[in-house]
Design a protein around this motif. Structure first.
Motif, PDB file in Angstrom:
ATOM      1  N   ARG A  40       0.691  -1.105   0.024  1.00  0.00           N
ATOM      2  CA  ARG A  40      -0.014   0.038   0.245  1.00  0.00           C
ATOM      3  C   ARG A  40       0.977   1.232  -0.053  1.00  0.00           C
ATOM      4  O   ARG A  40       1.951   1.251   0.337  1.00  0.00           O
ATOM      5  CB  ARG A  40      -0.838   0.090   1.161  1.00  0.00           C
ATOM      6  CG  ARG A  40      -1.883  -0.862   1.267  1.00  0.00           C
ATOM      7  CD  ARG A  40      -2.982  -0.637   0.293  1.00  0.00           C
ATOM      8  NE  ARG A  40      -4.150  -1.906   0.369  1.00  0.00           N
ATOM      9  CZ  ARG A  40      -3.998  -2.712  -0.307  1.00  0.00           C
ATOM     10  NH1 ARG A  40      -3.053  -3.132  -0.947  1.00  0.00           N
ATOM     11  NH2 ARG A  40      -5.341  -3.756  -0.218  1.00  0.00           N
ATOM     12  N   CYS A  41       0.251   2.325  -0.389  1.00  0.00           N
ATOM     13  CA  CYS A  41       0.935   3.576  -0.417  1.00  0.00           C
ATOM     14  C   CYS A  41       1.423   3.868   1.106  1.00  0.00           C
ATOM     15  O   CYS A  41       0.461   4.007   1.940  1.00  0.00           O
ATOM     16  CB  CYS A  41       0.102   4.752  -0.821  1.00  0.00           C
ATOM     17  SG  CYS A  41       0.666   6.352  -1.093  1.00  0.00           S
ATOM     18  N   PRO A  42       2.491   4.324   1.181  1.00  0.00           N
ATOM     19  CA  PRO A  42       2.663   4.725   2.831  1.00  0.00           C
ATOM     20  C   PRO A  42       2.147   5.920   3.302  1.00  0.00           C
ATOM     21  O   PRO A  42       1.936   6.170   4.443  1.00  0.00           O
ATOM     22  CB  PRO A  42       4.275   4.996   2.720  1.00  0.00           C
ATOM     23  CG  PRO A  42       4.639   4.891   1.456  1.00  0.00           C
ATOM     24  CD  PRO A  42       3.773   4.276   0.716  1.00  0.00           C
ATOM     25  N   ALA A  43       1.732   6.626   2.493  1.00  0.00           N
ATOM     26  CA  ALA A  43       1.307   8.081   2.624  1.00  0.00           C
ATOM     27  C   ALA A  43      -0.407   8.146   3.033  1.00  0.00           C
ATOM     28  O   ALA A  43      -0.893   8.540   3.951  1.00  0.00           O
ATOM     29  CB  ALA A  43       1.475   9.047   1.665  1.00  0.00           C
ATOM     30  N   CYS A  44      -0.851   7.333   2.016  1.00  0.00           N
ATOM     31  CA  CYS A  44      -2.497   7.096   2.139  1.00  0.00           C
ATOM     32  C   CYS A  44      -3.065   5.678   2.184  1.00  0.00           C
ATOM     33  O   CYS A  44      -4.179   5.706   2.170  1.00  0.00           O
ATOM     34  CB  CYS A  44      -3.296   8.023   1.045  1.00  0.00           C
ATOM     35  SG  CYS A  44      -3.145   7.216  -0.485  1.00  0.00           S
ATOM     36  N   HIS A  45      -2.170   4.703   1.939  1.00  0.00           N
ATOM     37  CA  HIS A  45      -2.890   3.422   2.146  1.00  0.00           C
ATOM     38  C   HIS A  45      -3.608   3.145   0.672  1.00  0.00           C
ATOM     39  O   HIS A  45      -4.172   2.030   1.009  1.00  0.00           O
ATOM     40  CB  HIS A  45      -3.661   3.080   3.333  1.00  0.00           C
ATOM     41  CG  HIS A  45      -2.729   3.107   4.421  1.00  0.00           C
ATOM     42  ND1 HIS A  45      -3.298   2.588   6.021  1.00  0.00           N
ATOM     43  CD2 HIS A  45      -1.258   3.095   4.824  1.00  0.00           C
ATOM     44  CE1 HIS A  45      -2.334   2.551   6.703  1.00  0.00           C
ATOM     45  NE2 HIS A  45      -1.085   2.745   6.169  1.00  0.00           N
ATOM     46  N   ALA A  71      -4.544   6.148  -5.383  1.00  0.00           N
ATOM     47  CA  ALA A  71      -5.471   7.233  -4.633  1.00  0.00           C
ATOM     48  C   ALA A  71      -4.920   8.494  -4.758  1.00  0.00           C
ATOM     49  O   ALA A  71      -5.355   9.554  -5.149  1.00  0.00           O
ATOM     50  CB  ALA A  71      -5.600   6.625  -3.418  1.00  0.00           C
ATOM     51  N   CYS A  72      -3.367   8.888  -4.503  1.00  0.00           N
ATOM     52  CA  CYS A  72      -2.860  10.157  -4.197  1.00  0.00           C
ATOM     53  C   CYS A  72      -2.055  10.245  -5.429  1.00  0.00           C
ATOM     54  O   CYS A  72      -1.164  11.384  -5.567  1.00  0.00           O
ATOM     55  CB  CYS A  72      -2.436  10.309  -3.032  1.00  0.00           C
ATOM     56  SG  CYS A  72      -0.632   9.287  -2.886  1.00  0.00           S
ATOM     57  N   ASP A  73      -1.678   9.216  -6.314  1.00  0.00           N
ATOM     58  CA  ASP A  73      -0.761   9.468  -7.600  1.00  0.00           C
ATOM     59  C   ASP A  73       1.010   9.844  -6.952  1.00  0.00           C
ATOM     60  O   ASP A  73       1.583  10.105  -7.793  1.00  0.00           O
ATOM     61  CB  ASP A  73      -1.134  10.647  -8.491  1.00  0.00           C
ATOM     62  CG  ASP A  73      -0.684  10.537  -9.947  1.00  0.00           C
ATOM     63  OD1 ASP A  73      -0.512   9.195 -10.332  1.00  0.00           O
ATOM     64  OD2 ASP A  73      -0.199  11.495 -10.469  1.00  0.00           O
TER      65      ASP A  73
HETATM   66 ZN    ZN Z   1      -1.215   7.322  -1.854  1.00  0.00          ZN
END
Ligand code: ZN
Length: 404
Positions: A40-45, A71-73
């Motif tokens: 998963r993205c560490p910033a926004c999962h 999600a957040c690119d």
């Molecule tokens: Zn993200």
């Protein structure tokens, strides 16, 4: 009290352990969409996709390229098979360069996935580990200690069966996804991988050198560079988590425990020294520093090093203290229980397996004595446990079943 730590629901499940024996060897080294689905993205999962492929293994596995968050690119580079799932400011120059590489490079070259021959690997490990641990101008005694450390890291990292044997009686199921959190240069994860042949054996570490060394050492594992307090993994992604000698280096160790509980079902946590034990083996090698505030601890350690004429400077001691935290076992147990996790102290079991193994860098004489006299070992372990002051902490934890 140590005895109260034993939960009836966490008794060793010997019958399960026998069932775990004898699974067949898996040789599949495909790309694992399976692995990507766990990340998963560490910033926004958010979920991650492969945004760019720069190099692929012959089986199609991503060697170099870019992962992007749906999600957040945000974008994350993959170099030498290792996804670097960190915020931009924590990336190395090489990692930033991979991110900045032109999109036209999306015509991936195929690279070999061959494993190095044993002596080639040994030479490579020795060079890399030595350049990491030895510095020009090191005082002779510190150099000798670092040389022993290099030898240990090159020769004996495979001897981690004691962790597998400690965890096995408590395992509730055969683990398909194993994670070594803060796995450093590898070894422990390989022992677990060889025992259970999981679909995913993953190592997470923040250090850019150790992750590469870990990947060379065991190409069958998935290695990711990430921060344990911002684990880039899905909730409940991991069946069995192992973490050894990591917690004591995390300023936000509570945050790491929260992540551990979020991403895994059960696991073995080990760290040290225990904040109650009156000596730091392995970091500062000095007494009482575990009980003192950093300023006082630095001066006590410096005095010890001066008496032993090691040549260690106050500055280097202060630097090490800034990244070494002496956490009492009770604080970790409390933190885990607060999160609804069951915990059992497995120090005594670990000690039994550790003294039975052939190699230990320091406690040679004591270890031989404890191996010869089981009653003495029990007495030794129980005494330390009652005082809450075993030198290193070994806990098995399990959380109630959650939907995936
Ligand atoms: Zn993200």
């Amino acid at each position: 009290m140590a005895t109260r730590l034993k939960s009836t629901r966490l008794r060793p499940a010997r019958e399960r352990a026998t069932r775990l024996r004898g699974h067949r060897e898996r040789t599949d080294r495909q790309v694992r969409p399976e692995t990507l689905s766990l990340l998963r993205c560490p910033a926004c999962h958010g979920n991650l996709d492969v945004a760019r492929r720069h190099a692929l293994g012959r089986t199609g596995r991503l060697c170099a390229g870019i992962l992007a968050c749906r999600a957040c690119d945000r974008r994350y580079p993959v170099i030498d098979w290792i996804p670097r799932l960190l915020p931009h400011e924590s990336l190395t120059p090489a990692e930033r360069a991979e991110l900045a590489a032109s999109p036209e490079r999306d015509e991936p070259q195929t690279v070999s996935e061959e494993q190095l021959a044993p002596d080639e690997l040994r030479r490579l490990l020795e060079t890399r580990v030595r350049s990491k641990l030895l510095h020009p101008g090191m005082p002779p005694k510190l150099r000798a200690r670092a040389e022993r450390d290099v030898a240990y890291r090159v020769e004996h990292t495979g001897e981690k069966g004691k962790f597998v044997r400690t965890a096995e009686p408590y395992l509730t199921q055969r683990p398909e996804r194993i994670l070594d959190l803060g796995g450093g240069q590898g070894g422990t994860l390989t022992a677990f991988r060889q025992r259970y042949r999981p679909t995913t054996a993953m190592l997470l570490d923040l250090d850019p050198d150790w992750v590469e060394i870990a990947r060379w050492r065991d190409p069958e594992t998935e290695v990711i560079r990430a921060d344990a307090t911002r684990a880039p993994l899905a909730d409940g992604a991991i069946d069995l988590l192992v973490s050894t000698a990591t917690l004591e280096h995390l300023p936000d160790w509570r945050g790491a425990l929260a992540e551990i509980v979020r991403i895994s079902r059960e696991g073995l946590l080990s760290y040290g020294p225990n904040g109650r034990f009156p000596y730091d083996f392995g970091h500062l090698d000095a007494p009482f520093v575990t009980w003192l505030r950093p300023h006082a601890a630095a001066h006590v350690a410096h005095l010890c090093h001066r008496l032993r004429r090691t040549g260690r400077t106050l500055t280097s001691i202060e630097q090490e203290l800034a990244v070494t935290f002496y956490i009492p076992r009770s604080a970790v147990v409390r933190e885990l229980r607060r999160r609804g996790v069951e915990v059992v102290n497995v120090f005594e079991e670990f000690l039994g397996h550790a003294v039975a193994e052939s190699y230990h860098p320091r406690a040679g004489g004591l270890k031989r004595t404890l191996a010869r006299f089981p009653w003495l070992r029990t007495l030794f372990a129980k005494g330390l446990l009652i005082a809450g002051a075993e030198p290193n902490v070994y806990l098995y934890y399990r959380r109630p079943r959650v939907p995936r």
